[in-house]
Design a protein around this motif. Structure first.
Motif, PDB file in Angstrom:
ATOM      1  N   ALA A  50       0.831  -1.204   0.000  1.00 40.24           N
ATOM      2  CA  ALA A  50       0.000   0.000   0.000  1.00 40.24           C
ATOM      3  C   ALA A  50       0.869   1.259   0.000  1.00 40.24           C
ATOM      4  CB  ALA A  50      -0.940  -0.010   1.201  1.00 40.24           C
ATOM      5  N   LEU A  76      -3.716   2.123   4.170  1.00 37.72           N
ATOM      6  CA  LEU A  76      -4.269   0.829   4.580  1.00 37.72           C
ATOM      7  C   LEU A  76      -4.621   0.949   6.054  1.00 37.72           C
ATOM      8  CD1 LEU A  76      -5.032  -2.124   4.177  1.00 37.72           C
ATOM      9  CD2 LEU A  76      -2.631  -2.723   4.525  1.00 37.72           C
ATOM     10  N   SER A 106      -7.646  -5.509  -3.231  1.00 36.17           N
ATOM     11  CA  SER A 106      -8.008  -4.099  -3.055  1.00 36.17           C
ATOM     12  C   SER A 106      -6.820  -3.186  -3.315  1.00 36.17           C
ATOM     13  CB  SER A 106      -8.561  -3.857  -1.648  1.00 36.17           C
ATOM     14  OG  SER A 106      -9.851  -4.404  -1.531  1.00 36.17           O
ATOM     15  N   THR A 144      -6.482  -0.481  -6.563  1.00 35.38           N
ATOM     16  CA  THR A 144      -6.665   0.882  -6.071  1.00 35.38           C
ATOM     17  C   THR A 144      -5.436   1.699  -6.439  1.00 35.38           C
ATOM     18  OG1 THR A 144      -8.049   0.113  -4.243  1.00 35.38           O
ATOM     19  CG2 THR A 144      -7.075   2.306  -4.015  1.00 35.38           C
ATOM     20  N   THR A 195      -7.839   4.834  -0.266  1.00 35.91           N
ATOM     21  CA  THR A 195      -7.771   4.049   0.954  1.00 35.91           C
ATOM     22  C   THR A 195      -8.287   2.633   0.746  1.00 35.91           C
ATOM     23  OG1 THR A 195      -8.225   6.066   2.205  1.00 35.91           O
ATOM     24  CG2 THR A 195      -8.531   4.000   3.379  1.00 35.91           C
ATOM     25  N   VAL A 196      -7.656   1.709   1.446  1.00 40.71           N
ATOM     26  CA  VAL A 196      -8.186   0.358   1.626  1.00 40.71           C
ATOM     27  C   VAL A 196      -8.435   0.231   3.123  1.00 40.71           C
ATOM     28  CG1 VAL A 196      -7.708  -2.113   1.499  1.00 40.71           C
ATOM     29  CG2 VAL A 196      -6.953  -0.595  -0.356  1.00 40.71           C
ATOM     30  N   ASP A 249     -12.492  -0.474  -0.603  1.00 43.01           N
ATOM     31  CA  ASP A 249     -11.441   0.291  -1.265  1.00 43.01           C
ATOM     32  C   ASP A 249     -12.043   1.407  -2.104  1.00 43.01           C
ATOM     33  OD1 ASP A 249     -11.846  -0.545  -4.113  1.00 43.01           O
ATOM     34  OD2 ASP A 249     -11.223  -2.505  -3.387  1.00 43.01           O
TER      35      ASP A 249
END
Length: 188
Positions: free
Chosen positions: A58, A65, A95, A99, A103-104, A121
């Motif tokens: 991420a 995350l 996710s 993405t 944000t996840v 996500d």
């Protein structure tokens, strides 16, 4: 130049190993030979340990995350922590992969008499026409998805079979505008 070649070899072997593991898991699940563990585990620890390596992915994409556990969820749950970890790795990994900004978020909560875990996500979303077959083996949302994002299309099939084996249910909400949310409902 040698380092680049070595990196390609390592990445290729990791991809091949992941594919083999996914095929083996799917085969075991389809044959009904997966035995689920019933043990007490601490949810917060499981989430921290599971999400830690995914956080690096991420960060490399400048994506947040996050996770949270609502107060109505007991600190300890009974179930198969290894399989729950496998489900989370597949869902959160997807996710992050799909993405490009935002944000996840992983949220653990209670939904009536069920334990619910949501992975949301702000990614590319899944077209409505692709959602019905998304949990089938070797299926991806769009044909260009494999070229752009990689993957085998086995992760969600494995997740669905694991959730079903745990006598749970998985749902999907997605749109191109808002991203995707997978919700898993498991007995408490």
């Amino acid at each position: 130049e040698k380092k680049e070649y070595t990196d390609v070899i390592v990445q290729s072997s990791e991809t091949l190993l992941e594919l083999i593991n996914n095929v083996m898991d799917l085969s075991s699940l389809e044959s009904g030979k997966v035995e689920l563990e019933q043990t007490a585990f601490e949810l917060d620890s499981l989430l921290k340990q599971t999400l830690a390596p995914l956080k690096f992915q991420a960060i490399s994409k400048n994506i947040e995350l996050e996770y949270d556990i609502t107060p109505d969820v007991p600190a300890f749950l009974l179930g198969d922590p290894a399989r729950l970890r496998q489900i989370l790795i597949n869902l959160v990994g997807n996710s992050i992969k799909f993405t490009n900004a935002g944000t996840v978020r992983v949220t653990a909560c209670r939904s009536y008499d069920k334990f619910c875990i949501r992975v949301s996500d702000t990614g590319i979303g899944i077209p409505t026409e692709s959602q019905a077959t998304l949990f089938e083996p070797y299926v991806q949302a769009k044909s260009d998805t494999i070229r752009k994002y990689g993957g085998t299309g086995l992760g969600l099939a494995i997740v669905k079979k694991l959730v079903t084996a745990m006598t749970g249910k998985i749902t999907l909400e997605s749109s191109i505008e808002t991203g995707t949310t997978f919700s898993i409902y498991l007995p408490m």
